[in-house]
Motif scaffolding. Structure first.
Motif, mmCIF file in Angstrom:
data_model
loop_
_atom_site.group_PDB
_atom_site.id
_atom_site.type_symbol
_atom_site.label_atom_id
_atom_site.label_comp_id
_atom_site.label_asym_id
_atom_site.label_seq_id
_atom_site.Cartn_x
_atom_site.Cartn_y
_atom_site.Cartn_z
ATOM 1 N N ALA A 130 0.305 -0.969 -0.054
ATOM 2 C CA ALA A 130 0.006 0.120 0.223
ATOM 3 C C ALA A 130 0.407 1.251 0.248
ATOM 4 N N TRP A 131 0.900 1.529 -0.937
ATOM 5 C CA TRP A 131 2.048 2.985 -1.799
ATOM 6 C C TRP A 131 1.657 3.821 -1.517
ATOM 7 N N SER A 132 1.530 5.630 -0.784
ATOM 8 C CA SER A 132 0.716 6.247 -1.520
ATOM 9 C C SER A 132 1.391 7.425 -1.216
ATOM 10 N N TRP A 133 1.334 8.715 -2.315
ATOM 11 C CA TRP A 133 1.687 10.346 -2.200
ATOM 12 C C TRP A 133 0.494 11.218 -2.484
ATOM 13 N N PHE A 134 1.336 11.910 -1.978
ATOM 14 C CA PHE A 134 0.428 13.388 -1.546
ATOM 15 C C PHE A 134 1.263 14.483 -2.291
ATOM 16 N N TRP A 135 0.475 15.533 -2.554
ATOM 17 C CA TRP A 135 1.264 16.928 -2.644
ATOM 18 C C TRP A 135 0.196 17.863 -3.402
ATOM 19 N N ALA A 136 0.280 18.708 -2.377
ATOM 20 C CA ALA A 136 -0.761 20.090 -2.038
ATOM 21 C C ALA A 136 -0.014 22.005 -2.808
ATOM 22 N N GLY A 137 -1.396 22.069 -2.901
ATOM 23 C CA GLY A 137 -0.947 23.310 -3.894
ATOM 24 C C GLY A 137 -1.106 24.812 -2.685
ATOM 25 N N ASN A 138 -0.931 25.795 -3.000
ATOM 26 C CA ASN A 138 -1.331 27.289 -2.890
ATOM 27 C C ASN A 138 -1.305 26.583 -1.007
ATOM 28 N N LEU A 139 -0.559 26.572 -0.465
ATOM 29 C CA LEU A 139 -0.460 26.213 1.216
ATOM 30 C C LEU A 139 0.240 27.343 2.405
ATOM 31 N N HIS A 140 0.439 27.284 2.896
ATOM 32 C CA HIS A 140 1.209 28.272 3.854
ATOM 33 C C HIS A 140 2.740 27.424 3.895
ATOM 34 N N SER A 141 3.456 28.512 4.142
ATOM 35 C CA SER A 141 4.885 27.787 3.744
ATOM 36 C C SER A 141 5.353 27.063 5.878
ATOM 37 N N ASP A 142 4.370 27.407 6.203
ATOM 38 C CA ASP A 142 5.323 26.309 7.565
ATOM 39 C C ASP A 142 4.067 25.215 7.817
ATOM 40 N N ILE A 143 3.365 25.061 6.288
ATOM 41 C CA ILE A 143 2.195 23.797 6.579
ATOM 42 C C ILE A 143 3.218 22.428 5.936
ATOM 43 N N PRO A 144 3.260 20.880 5.661
ATOM 44 C CA PRO A 144 3.568 20.270 4.849
ATOM 45 C C PRO A 144 2.615 20.289 3.599
ATOM 46 N N ASN A 145 3.582 20.177 2.435
ATOM 47 C CA ASN A 145 2.734 20.857 1.052
ATOM 48 C C ASN A 145 2.512 18.863 0.069
#
Length: 230
Positions: A188-203
């Motif tokens: 079970a392999w999972s990756w996530f990435w997010a945009g438009n987040l504040h710099s101190d929040i893991p993206n």
């Protein structure tokens, strides 16, 4: 505290499922689903809740209401003579709510407040799954790949931001048998990435888990199993 809210709502949740048979081994499915929900008793409170040492939840919103509409298209191909299959799914989901989550982030704690604010989320999901019987190993194998894109508005430290979250999941699986030994592997392999987040929040981030087992058995009622997890 002092909550006195009487709400009445007529809920209409239709479901449509249409399948078109292209051939004895191929079919195309179309689904439409709509659902409306009204908050439950667990959603009604006017106080602070300490969920753990670093998380605090509170609510100032009225009873949550959600409206969800989903469209799903599925194409499936099953080859019985070769004992294999593959299918592809696409779904599009719209979720509207009268309540939003407002996060207050600090190095020491996370505070989550549910406030009365309209929020709409859009989700695209693509799923591909294949499977094959392994004659040489007297077992089966399958691979499932999911890719999901979610767009929503959230409030971080009083600033409303539009989030775009991508999530990729891969599930390989194989089972086989040789003599008195049976083996199984599940990943079970999972990756996530997010945009438009504040710099101190893991993206971005990833989670990789593995499970493997071997089982030995003879003609008696005794068997031995060894399992490894990571």
């Amino acid at each position: 505290y002092a909550l006195n809210d009487h709400t009445t709502r007529l809920l209409f949740n239709p479901f449509l499922n249409v399948m078109y048979i292209l051939s004895p081994s191929k079919n195309l499915t179309f689904q439409y689903f709509s659902q409306q929900n009204l908050g439950e008793m667990s959603d009604v409170y006017r106080s602070f809740i300490l969920t753990d040492f670093r998380s605090i939840s509170n609510s100032t919103a009225n009873l949550p209401r959600t409206d969800m509409n989903q469209i799903k298209i599925r194409y499936a191909h099953e080859n019985a003579s070769k004992m294999s299959f593959w299918n592809f799914n696409y779904s599009y989901n719209i979720l509207k709510s009268n309540v939003s989550s407002a996060f207050e982030l600090s190095p020491d704690a996370i505070s989550i407040a549910y406030v009365l604010n309209k929020n709409t989320q859009f989700t695209h999901e693509f799923v591909l799954k294949v499977g094959q019987f392994l004659k040489s190993l007297a077992g089966t194998s399958s691979l499932e790949i999911k890719y999901k894109v979610n767009s929503a508005e959230q409030i971080f430290n009083t600033i409303k931001q539009e989030l775009l979250i991508n999530n990729m999941q891969v599930y390989p699986q194989i089972e086989w048998k040789m003599g008195n030994i049976q083996g199984r592997y599940l990943g079970a392999w999972s990756w996530f990435w997010a945009g438009n987040l504040h710099s101190d929040i893991p993206n971005k981030g990833n989670v990789l888990t593995h499970s493997a087992s071997l089982t030995y058995s003879n003609q008696s009622k005794l068997f031995l199993t060894g399992k490894a997890l990571s």
